[in-house]
Design a protein around this motif. Structure first.
Motif: not given
Length: 447
Positions: A433-436
């Protein structure tokens, strides 16, 4: 009050644990008295190392496969090679396919991760590829039998044919002759069959899928084009380098004809990137040949195959990208397609992590092992690359390592077979999951 959610193991962790469990089962079976010949004893380390080497299809050994293990022990090694070569998830998929049962999404994702497939739809051709793999090994065993039967008789000839067909196709490097294929330097028939089996096993699932479906689709994927193109170029370069550096293997006995020496040179150009079966001791080669062999072991074979190393497509992609950058081009293209930035980033990361691991392993071994005075660094570097590339070619150092040294070699074999990304994701508990948010971009000086 919130109820804590059940924690599930990530796919890389499941794959890593799966291979570890297979190795532990193999260790237990090889530790049984029935696995060892009467005049020999098997320590836990010998069994553990052999099970790791067989499951990781490497071929590095502490004891002689031909003379130390009984038929039971050799059979255990054969099954470990088959499971390790095709991947344990392959047999899970095969079981579901033959039972005509629908796999859960989690199982399908795990199989996709294990087999290096691009998408779940590709699982439909695994049954065909598995059947083809078994057919190739059976045909290879049958062809070897034509040579082995007159030499060893029916019983021994059949067993030797099956074992070496599996070892060659799975690129495992184990043999039952005691000296690899040194007895066959004047037998181009056996060398040709073994070379074909090695090449067939080193293709990988995606390449086999494209080749099998080509008559229907009339096209090859970018991966297949790059894998076959890079592999062909590397093989041709290898032939030229070995012909020049060894003068067409003049080191072989004068009883070996020019044509047979040429066949041995061709075989030697194929085996260092993955297979580990040899027709002469590598201690007899020139320094130039040994250095080039190290490069080939570092490169390895095709992704999704039984080979280790950083893989041919990684080297091919970075070569194309480097040429494009040096020519001032923005995109790296091949076969009328443009490589994605994610591809390039993963390839660069793979090379960096591989070099870091290899450098660390070499440094630790040099600091902790009793090494030859004259060529200690050469022996260590060669053995480290042979383990990482799951090649199994050795300069004779592995049996003389202490416990720490053997554990390091086993770790390199494991990470070479399971894959750097899979093992590292498991160790570092990676989350895709990539940071926003993203930080501002800024350049630094390079070169």
């Amino acid at each position: 009050m919130s109820i804590p959610q059940k924690q599930h193991l990530s796919l890389p962790k499941i794959l890593t644990l799966g291979f570890l469990i297979i190795i532990l089962i193999g260790t237990l079976l090889l530790s049984l008295p029935i696995a060892t010949r009467g005049t020999h004893t098997t320590s836990v380390m010998d069994a553990f190392f052999t099970a790791t080497s067989a499951t990781c299809v490497t071929g590095l050994t502490l004891v002689s496969t031909a003379f130390h293990w009984t038929l039971f022990g050799q059979t255990v090694i054969l099954f470990l090679m088959e499971i390790g070569g095709l991947g344990f998830m392959t047999f899970t998929v095969m079981l579901f396919l033959f039972m005509r049962r629908q796999m859960k999404l989690s199982t399908r994702l795990l199989a996709q991760e294990s087999l290096n497939l691009d998408n779940l739809s590709q699982l439909s051709v695994i049954k065909l590829i598995l059947l083809l793999s078994l057919i190739i090994q059976l045909v290879g065993a049958g062809l070897l039998m034509l040579d082995f039967y007159p030499r060893y008789g029916w019983t021994k000839g059949i067993w030797f044919s099956i074992f070496h067909a599996v070892s060659a196709f799975c690129n495992a490097g184990f043999d039952l002759f005691g000296n690899s294929l040194e007895d066959f330097t004047n037998d181009p028939y056996v060398l040709s069959i073994m070379a074909i089996l090695i090449i067939a096993g080193s293709f990988g699932f995606l390449v086999w899928q494209d080749l099998l479906l080509y008559p229907k689709r009339r096209r090859l994927s970018l991966h297949t084009k790059l894998a076959l193109g890079t592999g062909t170029v590397i093989t041709l370069i290898s032939i030229v380098v070995y012909l020049l550096s060894e003068n067409n293997l003049q080191v072989l006995s004068q009883h070996v004809s020019y044509g047979h020496r040429l066949m041995n040179t061709l075989f030697m150009a194929i085996t260092p990137r993955t297979a580990g079966l040899t027709t002469l001791p590598y201690q007899h080669l020139s320094l130039a040949s040994i250095a080039f062999t190290m490069i080939l072991m570092f490169i390895g074979g095709t992704p999704g195959s039984t080979a280790g190393g950083v893989k041919t497509t990684t080297i091919g992609l970075l070569t194309i990208q480097s040429i494009a950058t040096l020519r001032g081009k923005r995109d790296a293209t091949f076969g009328h397609r443009r490589f994605t930035q994610d591809n390039i980033f993963r390839a660069l990361t793979l090379i960096f992590v591989a070099l870091t691991i290899l450098a660390a392993a070499t440094l630790i071994l040099c600091a902790t092992q009793p090494l030859p005075k004259n060529d200690g660094l050469q022996s260590v570097t060669f053995e480290v690359l042979a383990a990482f590339g799951t090649t199994g070619i050795s300069l004779g150092l592995t049996p003389h390592l202490n416990v720490l040294g053997k554990l390091i070699i086993m770790f390199l074999m494991f990470i070479g077979r399971v894959g750097i990304y899979t093992v590292m994701f498991s160790i570092l508990n990676a989350n895709r999951k990539q940071p926003k948010y993203r930080y501002p971009e800024e350049s630094v000086l390079i070169g």
